[in-house]
Motif scaffolding. Sequence first.
Motif: not given
Length: 205
Positions: A76, A101-102, A183, A188
């Motif tokens: 990620h 978006w991450l 995602n 996050l």
Amino acid sequence: MKKIYKNIYSVLKINRLIVWSVVSMAFLTSAFSLWSVFDMNQKMLNSMFAVNTDGAVIPLKLTSARENLEVEAQAHLELFHNYFYGIDASNYESNLEKALWLGNSSVDNIYRQKKSEGLYNRLLQYSLVQRIKEVNTELDLSKEPFDFRTTTIFEINRGKVVDTYELITTGNLIKVDRHFPRNTHGLLITNFFENSLRKLTDENR
């Protein structure tokens, strides 16, 4: 008469044996079927499939969430840093949209700050190319939110001149619902911060 009763008894005995055999076979068949269904269900629960860009189905084996967490967190963060910092005049808009978006508002704040400072205008004006060379992350997965410290090495190509920089960023990761394709890791980035940026030379590489 005695012989007739004896024959009837023998027939009944054979019939009972046949009935018990049929019942036993039915029970064993049912038990085997139930076990097969259960075993197949367990295998399906522990596996999933993905479809790649050419439509091929790829089986993917799931491991425990704990074993996967570090791999997914590393992936990620590497994906985010490649999107957020690996940009040029042709891809910066799409890459930044994917990067946002991450992460949460802390990422958006840094994006807006860079935009107000004219970074992306310079990118267009001078046809700059930022290329990621290396992304290394240290993680603390002992408790959520998970702390991270990422060192990113990237180049800025200015045509005849190529400079190399080291950027250190920190923040936290929290678990969220997976969102395909925006995602996919279900993580996050929060409290994102650019700690330091330095130009690398032959002496300090």
